[in-house]
Scaffold this active site. Structure first.
Site, short mmCIF file in Angstrom:
data_model
loop_
_atom_site.label_atom_id
_atom_site.label_comp_id
_atom_site.label_asym_id
_atom_site.label_seq_id
_atom_site.Cartn_x
_atom_site.Cartn_y
_atom_site.Cartn_z
N CYS A 245 62.83 -36.43 2.85
CA CYS A 245 62.23 -35.09 2.67
C CYS A 245 60.95 -35.14 1.83
O CYS A 245 60.21 -34.17 1.76
CB CYS A 245 63.22 -34.13 2.02
SG CYS A 245 64.60 -33.74 3.13
N HIS B 98 53.09 -21.82 11.59
CA HIS B 98 52.23 -22.96 11.91
C HIS B 98 51.32 -23.34 10.73
O HIS B 98 50.13 -23.54 10.88
CB HIS B 98 51.43 -22.71 13.19
CG HIS B 98 52.30 -22.84 14.40
ND1 HIS B 98 53.17 -21.85 14.80
CD2 HIS B 98 52.46 -23.85 15.28
CE1 HIS B 98 53.82 -22.24 15.86
NE2 HIS B 98 53.41 -23.47 16.18
N GLU C 31 66.92 -23.53 6.61
CA GLU C 31 66.03 -24.66 6.90
C GLU C 31 66.50 -25.37 8.17
O GLU C 31 65.69 -25.91 8.92
CB GLU C 31 66.01 -25.61 5.71
CG GLU C 31 64.84 -26.55 5.72
CD GLU C 31 64.72 -27.32 4.44
OE1 GLU C 31 63.81 -27.00 3.65
OE2 GLU C 31 65.53 -28.24 4.23
#
Length: 129
Positions: free
Chosen positions: A25, A76, A116
């Site tokens: 991560c 985005h 998530e």
């Protein structure tokens, strides 16, 4: 006492990395984040789109984070470039909450849930529950 609770959900796609994280991560990667916001009020309010006091708040104000990054949202984007906090799910939920509070009347209790992944999510509120 009358109570209204609005609920809305939206998604946005974004990349991020967790700075200082010892593991995968810590590298740039992406998610399709899902966000649920609940807005609870004991009175109705006007909004910038409706002058009469007939709504808790406008759904548009709750969904700001779903907008394209060029329009002030997160879709985005690279979250590390958009928010001034660590990009953990916990901090993302807290940041969305704090920014949403600035857009709505002060008598509303918010709860923000950020997924998530399909199996990992966090809830954030500034209320003692």
């Amino acid at each position: 006492m009358p109570t209204w609770t609005l609920h809305t959900e939206f998604k946005f796609d974004a990349a991020h990395f967790i700075d200082g994280y010892d593991g995968k991560c810590g590298r740039m990667h992406g998610h399709t984040y899902k966000v649920h916001i609940s807005a609870k009020s004991h009175e109705l309010n006007p909004s910038k789109y409706l002058k009469s006091a007939d709504m808790v708040c406008d759904f548009k104000e709750l969904k700001w984070a779903a907008s394209d990054s060029k329009k002030g949202g997160f879709d985005h984007s690279v979250l590390n470039e958009e928010i001034p906090v660590a990009t953990t799910a916990e901090r993302i939920a807290e940041y969305i909450h704090k920014e949403t509070v600035k857009r709505i009347p002060g008598n509303i209790e918010l709860k923000v849930t950020v997924w998530e992944t399909d199996t990992s999510w966090v809830e954030y509120t500034d209320q003692d529950v």
